[in-house]
Scaffold this active site. Structure first.
Site, PDB file in Angstrom:
ATOM      1  N   ASP A 101       0.583   1.134   2.494  1.00  0.00           N
ATOM      2  CA  ASP A 101       0.434   2.512   2.131  1.00  0.00           C
ATOM      3  C   ASP A 101      -0.973   2.902   3.303  1.00  0.00           C
ATOM      4  O   ASP A 101      -1.471   2.239   4.640  1.00  0.00           O
ATOM      5  CB  ASP A 101      -0.855   2.023   0.860  1.00  0.00           C
ATOM      6  CG  ASP A 101      -1.194   2.549   0.157  1.00  0.00           C
ATOM      7  OD1 ASP A 101      -1.090   3.349  -0.086  1.00  0.00           O
ATOM      8  OD2 ASP A 101      -2.740   2.632   0.063  1.00  0.00           O
ATOM      9  N   GLU A 149       3.883   5.072   4.137  1.00  0.00           N
ATOM     10  CA  GLU A 149       3.226   6.769   3.448  1.00  0.00           C
ATOM     11  C   GLU A 149       2.378   6.882   4.342  1.00  0.00           C
ATOM     12  O   GLU A 149       1.151   6.473   4.564  1.00  0.00           O
ATOM     13  CB  GLU A 149       2.405   5.704   2.653  1.00  0.00           C
ATOM     14  CG  GLU A 149       1.853   6.740   1.376  1.00  0.00           C
ATOM     15  CD  GLU A 149       1.035   7.082   1.178  1.00  0.00           C
ATOM     16  OE1 GLU A 149       0.298   7.930  -0.054  1.00  0.00           O
ATOM     17  OE2 GLU A 149       0.096   5.886   2.046  1.00  0.00           O
TER      18      GLU A 149
HETATM   19  C1  NOJ Z   1      -1.980   5.880  -1.731  1.00  0.00           C
HETATM   20  C2  NOJ Z   1      -1.221   5.518  -3.038  1.00  0.00           C
HETATM   21  O1  NOJ Z   1      -0.130   5.697  -3.602  1.00  0.00           O
HETATM   22  C3  NOJ Z   1      -2.200   5.834  -3.749  1.00  0.00           C
HETATM   23  O2  NOJ Z   1      -1.766   5.542  -5.589  1.00  0.00           O
HETATM   24  C4  NOJ Z   1      -3.444   5.013  -3.601  1.00  0.00           C
HETATM   25  O3  NOJ Z   1      -4.076   5.493  -4.708  1.00  0.00           O
HETATM   26  C5  NOJ Z   1      -4.259   5.076  -2.277  1.00  0.00           C
HETATM   27  N1  NOJ Z   1      -3.398   5.008  -1.429  1.00  0.00           N
HETATM   28  C6  NOJ Z   1      -5.233   3.982  -1.665  1.00  0.00           C
HETATM   29  O4  NOJ Z   1      -4.598   3.348  -1.536  1.00  0.00           O
END
Ligand code: NOJ
Ligand code: CA
Length: 560
Positions: free
Chosen positions: A218, A260
């Site tokens: 993430d 991500e």
């Molecule tokens: C990306 C995630 O996909 C999202 O759902 C989240 O709120 C943020 N990162 C923070 O972790």
């Protein structure tokens, strides 16, 4: 004897000898949240046993991997992306034994399991932060990013801009500011501290030992901060990634990492490194351009972004998607493009959130089956491993009145019965209310109904996935764009060795003719891949096709 005792060794498990280490290049990934899938114990919250009961459904869809949204202990102020214990299971979803069973059963079905590694930040309830904030001399003080003033790293953008005014938050306990790129209850870890990296490595090890196949990491771009920069994509952040990958390659070479990194292609490219950082990264900018292309009825936005996308190392792959659990992000578009997207897809301002649109795929396509098929057809035929969001395979709707991104996270709609077959609880107890409007409500849109007919979206999606998997040209092949004069038609050739697939998409709401220059394939016969019918042999003249509104074709090009 339990089923697990008699489980055969998993042929496709990457940990097994002989398994293809590049399995992720051919993956079709299904993203889901245990909370949202099926509730086994009637408390209104989906759980691992519930997911286990429905693994056959996932397998039957034809996907090859499951990406599980965060299931760790958490105050759930960001649906679990605010973790308070990295090696536990949120008791609402089950326990570690349930998770192990899930892994076993998924592997038995040749499904890989990808979990979340949320390492940019923790919850403010995590014991590390509690210690860190307890005093300025605490040994864990330096695990987070503290400052006496809130004017460091000025100009760094705020991501959750509808909620947060600053990336700094005041801590009344230790009387200092701490850095957070997301919600203020999510303090960022300090990656300049080697102890933090080592601790993160232990977390990876913990889940790797248990048998997970990969991690979706993430918020990658934000790991490290430096004064005078955007605090995104810094070389020091790449050092952290390289460190984790080196360790993985040494101890768990079969484990795969998915980034991500919501950035422009040139900024994402370095996250593949020389094949020594991530195996896969989401292609964020492609997604909104697919939506733009069908609205504009023009292929240009898609071709432009793919032409701006640098090549990636042989052992790497893009992850592509239409929707996920977040808002449809419009961070990677120009201001003009964003306005266009808002006007076209979120005229209702209630559908807008931060820099994005909190809607699911089916409502975005106005429930138009033809457009849903076209979008999914492109998803399954453009370069990368497609990621499907649970519920989109049956055309689930959303509820923009639920706040934050909850409207796209409602319970899976299994049937038209009690609570959509999701839970036996009183409806008031469900973690989020079910959709019950006449168009997208569970009485209308549900798995049971769609299983009954070969013509449902669900049945069609299964066919689409099956046909996609029938040619590796889709997953590993090159792409070459054709440039027919009719710009409403988006056509390309995917090629892997002697295998060639011609894809022709009509982005328009009207029937379109197209003349394709297929001179290089003179003498070949296009075989339509869904029905197996041969089309007229390709000759010297431009190849003429007519396409119904939003129609698309996939042809295998055969020299017969
Ligand atoms: C990306 C995630 O996909 C999202 O759902 C989240 O709120 C943020 N990162 C923070 O972790
Ligand atoms: Ca439950």
């Amino acid at each position: 004897m339990s089923a697990a005792d008699v489980a055969p060794k998993v042929a496709g498990n990457p940990a097994e000898p002989g398994a293809d280490p590049l399995w992720y290049k051919d993956a079709v990934i299904y993203e889901l949240h245990a909370r949202a899938f099926h509730d086994s114990n009637g408390d209104g919250i989906g759980d691992f046993p519930g997911l286990l009961q429905n693994l056959d459904y996932v397998q039957d869809l034809g996907v090859t991997a499951i990406w599980l949204l965060p299931f760790y202990p958490s105050p759930l102020k960001d649906d679990g992306y605010d973790i308070s214990d990295y090696t536990g299971i949120n008791p609402s979803y089950g326990d570690l034994d349930d998770f192990k069973k899930l892994l076993e059963q998924a592997h038995r079905r040749n499904l890989r399991v990808i979990t979340e590694l949320v390492i940019n930040h923790t919850s403010d309830q995590h014991p590390w932060f509690q210690e860190s904030r307890s005093s300025r001399t605490n040994p864990r003080r330096d695990w987070y990013v503290w400052s006496d003033s809130d004017d460091r790293y000025r100009g760094v953008r705020i991501i959750f801009k509808d909620t947060e005014l600053s990336n700094w938050a005041w801590d009344p306990i230790s009387k200092a500011y701490y850095w957070h790129r997301f919600f203020s209850h999510q303090p960022d870890l300090n990656y300049d501290n080697p102890a933090v990296r080592e601790e993160i490595w232990k977390i990876l090890k913990f889940w790797a030992d248990m048998g997970v196949d990969g991690f979706r990491v993430d918020a990658v771009p934000y790991l490290v901060e430096r004064e005078g920069t955007s605090c995104e994509n810094l070389p020091e952040t790449h050092d952290v990634v390289k460190f984790l990958r080196r360790r993985l390659d040494e101890y768990y070479p079969h484990i795969f990492l998915l980034a991500e990194a919501n950035q422009w292609p040139v900024d994402v490219r370095p996250y593949f490194g020389n094949g020594d950082e991530f195996h896969m990264a989401f292609h964020f900018p492609l997604m909104p351009r697919m939506f733009m292309a069908v609205k504009l009825e023009d292929r240009k936005p898609i071709i432009d972004i793919l032409q701006q996308t640098p090549d990636i190392p042989e052992n790497c792959q893009w992850g592509i998607f239409l929707r996920n659990h977040d808002e449809l992000t419009l961070e990677m578009v120009s201001d003009v493009e964003r306005d266009y997207m808002y006007d076209m897809y979120a005229f209702d301002v209630g559908a807008r959130l931060n820099l994005g649109i909190r809607r699911r795929l089916a409502p975005l396509m106005e429930g138009d089956r033809r457009r849903l098929e076209l979008m999914n057809g492109m998803l399954m035929s453009l370069p990368g491993s497609p990621v499907l969001y649970y519920g989109d395979e049956i055309g689930m709707g959303d509820n923009i009145f639920l706040g934050d991104r909850n409207g796209v996270r409602t319970p899976m709609q299994w049937s038209g019965g009690w609570n959509a077959g999701f839970s036996t609880a009183d409806p008031e107890r469900l973690y989020l209310p079910l959709l019950s409007n006449p168009v997208y409500g569970y009485q209308t849109v549900n798995v049971e109904a769609q299983r009954r007919t070969d013509h449902s979206l669900l049945s069609w999606m299964k066919r689409l996935i099956r046909v996609r998997k029938s040619s590796r040209a889709f997953s590993r092949g090159t792409i070459e764009f054709l440039q027919p004069r009719n710009h409403r038609v988006f056509a390309y050739i995917r090629q892997l060795g002697h295998e060639r697939v011609l894809v022709v998409n009509n982005l328009s709401s009207l029937a379109q003719p197209v003349e394709l220059d297929l001179g290089a394939f003179e003498g070949y016969i296009p075989i339509e891949m869904f029905g197996g019918n041969p089309f007229p042999r390709i000759g010297r003249l431009p190849y003429l096709l007519t396409l119904a509104p939003y129609n698309f074709y996939w042809f295998r090009l055969r020299r017969l």
